[in-house]
Each structure stands twice: as C-alpha cells, then as structure tokens.
Design a protein around this motif. Structure first.
Motif, short mmCIF file in Angstrom:
data_model
loop_
_atom_site.label_atom_id
_atom_site.label_comp_id
_atom_site.label_asym_id
_atom_site.label_seq_id
_atom_site.Cartn_x
_atom_site.Cartn_y
_atom_site.Cartn_z
N UNK A 59 -14.05 52.54 -28.94
CA UNK A 59 -15.63 52.86 -28.86
C UNK A 59 -15.53 52.63 -30.07
N UNK A 60 -17.33 51.26 -30.63
CA UNK A 60 -16.70 50.88 -32.20
C UNK A 60 -18.07 50.32 -32.63
N UNK A 61 -18.12 51.93 -33.33
CA UNK A 61 -20.41 51.49 -33.41
C UNK A 61 -20.29 51.02 -35.12
N UNK A 62 -20.74 49.82 -35.40
CA UNK A 62 -21.19 49.65 -36.87
C UNK A 62 -21.73 51.07 -37.33
N UNK A 63 -21.25 51.24 -39.32
CA UNK A 63 -22.06 51.63 -38.99
C UNK A 63 -22.75 51.10 -40.58
N UNK A 64 -23.93 52.04 -40.28
CA UNK A 64 -25.05 51.70 -41.92
C UNK A 64 -25.10 51.51 -43.18
N UNK A 65 -24.51 52.44 -43.15
CA UNK A 65 -24.09 51.73 -45.15
C UNK A 65 -22.82 52.81 -45.66
N UNK A 102 -19.10 48.59 -42.59
CA UNK A 102 -17.87 49.25 -42.18
C UNK A 102 -17.74 49.76 -40.67
N UNK A 103 -17.32 50.30 -39.69
CA UNK A 103 -17.30 51.07 -38.07
C UNK A 103 -16.85 51.88 -38.35
N UNK A 104 -17.56 52.77 -37.27
CA UNK A 104 -16.89 53.99 -37.08
C UNK A 104 -16.12 53.35 -35.44
N UNK A 105 -14.23 53.78 -35.17
CA UNK A 105 -13.78 53.49 -34.39
C UNK A 105 -13.09 55.07 -33.33
#
Ligand code: PMV
Length: 347
Positions: A59-65, A102-105
C-alpha cells in the motif's frame, strides 16, 4: 496482466492511496548478468512463470508534509539496503510524476525473503503498480514492467501472469532508448498444465546477493559468454516448446539453462556457490523420478532451494518425493498465477 485489466483506484482528493498485489515468478530461461547496472538492463532475454502463491501486497499513501518516506515491511520499519532500494525507486516515480511528496509504504510479504525465491520480483512489481497509481502515473503494462525493472530486474516479469518473456533490449543509442527497449510481455503456452514444486532446503538469507554474484560472474567467469550465447538458443527452443505445450521439452530446456547458469557462477573467481549438498540430494531424487517415467525437471535461482517443474497431475507425487529427499524443509506446490493488479477499496 494486460494493461486493460489494470483497475484504476478511487483516489480521494489530496490523499492518493493505492494498494497492489503481485506474485513471484520463477525463470525457466534465466536472467543472469546486467549490461547496465543503473538501468537494470540484462545481458540476455529471460522467460518465467508467475506463481499463484507467496503474494506481496503493498500500500502506498502520499504523506502530506513529511520530509521522509515511512516504510514498513511485515509491520516493522524497513531498514538498511531494503529501505534504500525502496526510497530510490520512489524517487524515480516522483521524478516521473513531477511530484515531491513523500510516501507511507506498507509491504506485506509472504515469500521467505532472500532465499532465492524471488521476493524482490513480487515486491517491486507490487510497489511499481501501487506507487504509479498513488502518484497519478497512467502507465500501460509494458511501462509498468519497465518501471518495476528499475527496482529489481526480475520484477519486470511479475507484472504479468502466466508465462512472460523479458526482452534484454538494446544498449546502443541513448539511455532513454535503452530503457524503453527492455520490458516483459506475456507468452502463450498452449495446453500446458504445469506445476512448480518448491523444495525449501534453506529459508535463510543468501550470503552473496544476486547483484554481486551477477557482477562477479560477468566480470570473471570464462563460462559466462558461452552460457549467454546458448541461452539465446534455449529461449528460441523454449518458446517453441511452450507454444506446442510440450512439458518434457520445456522442462529439459529449463533444467539445462539453470544448471548452465550455476556452472557460470562456479567458474567465477572467486566461485559463487548457491547449490548445497541438500540441493543435490533433491536433484538426485528428481532424476530418479524421471527414470521411473515421471516428467519432472529442476531449476534453481540465487539460493539452494530447488524448484521442480512437472505436470499438475504429478505434483503431489513429486512433492512427496522431494519431501523425502529433504526432510524438514517446507515443500510448496505452485501453479501459474495472475499478474500484478491494483486492489479496489473494497478489496
Ligand atoms: O532480479 P534479481 O536481482 O532478483 O535477480 C534474479 C536472478 C535469478 O533469480 C537467479 C534468475 C531470474 O531470472 O529470476
């Protein structure tokens, strides 16, 4: 998996979030040796079967900051070389997307990592499909295969289900031309009903990475060039055998190609030896099966584990035989599996 089968995820505004699943593949014509280490261009074409077991879900989620990517692997923070490779891969996706976020993977991997069972193939195929979607890149299957290749060469093939051939491409011309020329695509296997019986004789991580072992083989092994040449002929023979659904021929070609690859490594200086005494015991048991009239053939990758290609109808008998030859080791039966795909929000 073909491009039209790829499902685009529903991406909520400002929170791109995509999950993909991919399966490992086992090469019947091996990839061994790079012509370009940065672009992951192989020296030779290869051909594989994607499995229906050991999926990786990413799962890849784009992080805000966030300033850094946050990576977890089976619920724990990813570290070291594995983390470095994922961040380098995400940098490539960010560059293509023109997006710095950046992303949360989160990766859930069911393959015994580092045991020559191609965990990097399912891993980077799933990451390529999920990251491309999360960063809004609209890529067809060949482009996804090229992208996955940049994480791990063999991942280019896990984008597709069933059998896939990965083109080495060209090294003349510009880097962009070379990059565009090397991707995998599906291969038809008329009427073949195969299984791969996987004998795990050692599930621990390997001592020499495939990257280092390939480099050493290409640079120092006097057997490398002859093998690369014969691999071309093996591929042509393999394609013909697959299209007529001739399992004994497919098996014989796969076995000679794999043992030839291991011979190139044994002749490297210093030698790279993935084959262990336990591997040889399994090899012997497969030879005996063949003498008893069961068409069964071995292939091995960058590790001591043995994969046995056979008819689906013979898989239980083959599994029983290798279990007897390698007591204590796990034995898995795999069949041809699906290509990489996005999961929709309802799973
Ligand atoms: O893509 P890598 O670095 O995991 O290399 C894989 C090499 C072999 O598994 C030994 C052969 C192949 O074609 O998969």
């Amino acid at each position: 998996m073909r491009s039209e089968q790829l499902v685009r995820p529903r991406v909520p505004d400002g929170a791109a979030d995509a999950t993909a699943v991919a399966h490992p593949n086992i090469a019947l014509i091996k990839y061994w040796g790079k012509s370009d280490e940065r672009l992951f261009l192989p020296r030779t074409d290869s051909l594989s079967m994607t499995l229906d077991i050991f999926p990786t879900t990413t799962r890849v989620r784009l992080a805000d900051e966030a300033e850094h990517d946050t990576l977890t692997f089976n619920g724990r923070p990813a570290t070291g070389e594995a983390a470095r490779r994922i961040v380098a891969f995400l940098d490539l996706v960010r560059e293509r997307a023109g997006l710095g976020r950046r992303a949360v993977v989160d990766t859930e991997n069911t393959v015994p990592t580092g045991a020559g069972l191609a965990s990097s193939a399912s891993g980077f195929a799933a990451l390529a499909v999920a990251a491309a979607a999360a960063y809004g890149l609209d890529l067809d299957a060949a482009a996804l295969s090229r992208l996955a290749r940049r994480g791990s060469g063999s991942a280019s093939r896990s984008v597709f289900g069933g059998f896939a051939v990965w083109h080495a491409g060209t090294t003349t011309g510009t880097a962009t031309q070379a990059d565009l020329s090397s991707y995998a695509e599906p291969v038809e296997a008329g009427g073949l009903d195969p299984a791969l019986v996987i004998a795990v004789v050692n599930a621990g991580p390997k001592e020499v990475s495939s990257r280092e072992a390939m480099r050493r083989t290409v640079d120092t092994s006097p057997l490398y060039e002859p093998w690369a040449l014969s691999s071309k002929a093996d591929l042509a023979d393999m394609r013909a055998a697959l299209s007529r659904g001739d399992l004994p021929a497919v098996g014989e070609i796969a076995e000679r190609n794999a043992l030839g690859m291991h011979a190139t490594m044994l002749a490297a200086r210093p030698a790279v030896r993935y084959i262990s005494p336990a591997s040889l015991t399994v090899l012997d048991s497969v030879l005996r099966l063949r003498q008893d009239g069961v068409p069964a053939y071995v292939t091995m990758d960058a590790g001591p584990n043995v994969k046995v290609l056979c008819r689906r109808a013979d898989a239980e008998r083959v599994a029983e035989t290798v279990r007897g030859a390698a007591p204590g080791g796990a034995v898995h039966i795999a069949k041809p599996g699906p290509g990489a795909r996005l999961l929709s929000e309802d799973g």
